[in-house]
Design a protein around this motif. Structure first.
Motif, short mmCIF file in Angstrom:
data_model
loop_
_atom_site.label_atom_id
_atom_site.label_comp_id
_atom_site.label_asym_id
_atom_site.label_seq_id
_atom_site.Cartn_x
_atom_site.Cartn_y
_atom_site.Cartn_z
N ASN A 89 0.85 -1.20 0.00
CA ASN A 89 0.00 0.00 0.00
C ASN A 89 0.89 1.24 0.00
O ASN A 89 1.63 1.48 0.96
N TRP A 105 1.63 1.86 -9.88
CA TRP A 105 0.46 1.05 -10.19
C TRP A 105 0.80 0.03 -11.29
O TRP A 105 0.45 -1.15 -11.19
N LYS A 117 -0.35 -1.02 -4.69
CA LYS A 117 -1.72 -0.53 -4.49
C LYS A 117 -1.61 0.95 -4.14
O LYS A 117 -1.14 1.30 -3.05
N THR A 134 -2.62 4.96 -3.61
CA THR A 134 -3.61 5.99 -3.25
C THR A 134 -2.95 7.34 -3.46
O THR A 134 -1.86 7.60 -2.93
N GLU A 154 -6.66 4.77 -6.37
CA GLU A 154 -7.63 5.46 -5.51
C GLU A 154 -7.15 6.92 -5.35
O GLU A 154 -5.94 7.15 -5.24
N THR A 204 -0.06 3.08 9.14
CA THR A 204 -1.23 3.82 8.63
C THR A 204 -0.85 5.22 8.16
O THR A 204 0.22 5.75 8.48
N LEU A 232 -5.96 5.02 6.58
CA LEU A 232 -5.72 3.95 5.59
C LEU A 232 -4.55 3.10 6.04
O LEU A 232 -3.59 3.61 6.61
N GLU A 233 -4.63 1.81 5.74
CA GLU A 233 -3.45 0.95 5.94
C GLU A 233 -2.38 1.40 4.96
O GLU A 233 -2.68 1.68 3.79
N ASN A 234 -1.14 1.42 5.42
CA ASN A 234 -0.12 1.97 4.53
C ASN A 234 1.27 1.41 4.85
O ASN A 234 1.64 1.25 6.00
N ASN A 235 2.03 1.17 3.77
CA ASN A 235 3.41 0.69 3.93
C ASN A 235 4.46 1.75 3.59
O ASN A 235 5.50 1.82 4.23
#
Ligand code: FAD
Length: 341
Positions: free
Chosen positions: A171, A189, A194, A196, A226, A240, A252-255
């Motif tokens: 993410n 992408w 993934k 955002t 997104e 996050t 949001l979940e995030n890496n």
């Protein structure tokens, strides 16, 4: 700190600080006009370009990136980073530029006709260079515009995008709405991240290139990327990212996070040289538009530093002509004849 190495080099007519395309063009034009020149950079040749995204393609056709009247042959309508680096290496060799790499300019002492440029090398060892005149062509890519939000200093946050592979399957939040953000979001992408995108504007910025805009807009429309518009990032934590959206806070979940919100010239460096900044005009430095000499006699400015915070006004395309103006002024001032005591 150890003492500066003994000064055995001849005094040069011109020291150019920054070996990007603009600094190289300045060195070439001064050399062609008969002056002795050194070019100093804290990194490699074209250090900023080297740190651009590895898959990047320039926005500009090759002939607009040319310096020193050397043709830039490319089979592509728009060259990529590797081609540009190859081109500038060849130009450097052709003109046998005297380039001092991996030396950071820390301080300049003296005045017009007798400057001493203090640098440190990669190991922190001090060196001195003496020059009659100086050009500052230090660009803007070293200093990101920070967001000043909690978590921005976490090691998962970067202000520079390079390669998509490490982010496969993860993410990733991209902050920004201009070309760099759009290109990074698309590249990530396309390589399986993934993505955002978060942008404070209501849509992508109007400066996004006409061939990139439909691509990013269609990925967003299809839900492949997104996007949160009219939104900002409030804080970043290990796992996050929390956004402020028109609908309220969203976590949001995030890496990983790429904060691609632009860069700015090193204003502190300019001020330390004595260059005056116009606080009412986007911090543009005082600079004669005919000669590019700053308010400090003997110190010239070239490239994107001239535009202050308006970093979208000067590029390689137009900055490459600054060298000719400066060389003409050096000729008019008969620089080599000036004594250095
Ligand atoms: C992703 C991206 C794509 C771009 N595409 C285009 C394009 O297609 N066409 C175009 O015309 N422009 C493009 N630009 C803009 C363009 O690359 C810059 O405007 C240009 O590099 C500016 O050239 P410069 O020589 O002024 O500065 P830079 O290329 O940034 O060179 C400055 C040099 O100064 C050195 N330096 C800084 N401080 C010191 C110090 N204290 N001591 C020693 N050395 C120092 C740096 O290491 C660097 O090598 C793009 C920019 C980006 C970020």
């Amino acid at each position: 700190m150890s003492k500066p190495l003994a000064h055995t080099e001849p005094i040069v007519d011109l020291a150019v600080i920054g070996a990007g395309p603009t600094g190289m063009a300045c060195a070439i034009e001064a050399k062609r006009a008969g002056f002795t020149v050194i070019l100093i950079d804290k990194g490699c040749l074209c250090n900023s370009l080297f740190h651009y995204p590895s898959n990047m393609t320039f926005f500009t056709t090759p002939e607009l990136l040319e310096i020193g009247d050397i043709p830039f042959p490319s089979p592509n309508q728009k060259p990529n980073r590797d081609e540009a680096l190859e081109y500038y290496r060849k130009v450097c060799e052709h003109y046998q530029l005297d380039v001092r790499l991996y030396e950071t300019v820390e301080q300049v002492r003296g005045s017009d006709g007798k400057f001493t440029v203090h640098t440190t090398d990669r190991f922190g060892r001090p060196l001195d260079h003496k020059a009659r005149k100086l050009v500052v062509a230090t660009g803007y890519y070293d200093l990101p515009n920070y967001l000043d939000i909690p978590g921005e200093d976490l090691n998962k946050v970067s202000h520079y995008y390079n390669d998509p592979h490490p982010y496969f399957g993860l993410n990733v939040v991209v902050i920004g709405g201009k070309n760099s953000a759009a290109i990074a979001a698309l590249d990530l992408w396309r390589h399986g991240a993934k993505v955002t995108l978060v942008h404070r504007g209501a849509e992508m910025h109007r400066h996004v290139k006409y061939w990139i805009l439909p691509d990013i807009n269609n990925r967003i429309k299809n839900g492949e990327i997104e996007a949160y518009f009219s939104s900002s990032v409030a804080r970043i934590a290990e796992d996050t990212v929390t956004l402020l959206t028109p609908e309220g806070e969203r976590t949001l979940e995030n890496n990983f996070v790429f904060a691609l919100t632009g860069y700015q010239p090193d204003f502190r460096f300019l001020e330390a040289l004595g260059v005056r900044l116009d606080e009412k005009n986007d911090r543009c430095p005082a600079c004669d538009p005919q000669t590019l000499e700053s308010n400090v006699p003997g110190i010239y400015l070239a490239g994107v530093v001239i535009a202050g915070e308006r970093t979208n006004e000067i590029f390689i395309e137009n900055g490459r002509f600054h060298g000719k103006l400066i060389a003409a002024d050096l000729v008019a001032k008969n620089v080599s004849a000036a004594a250095f005591d």
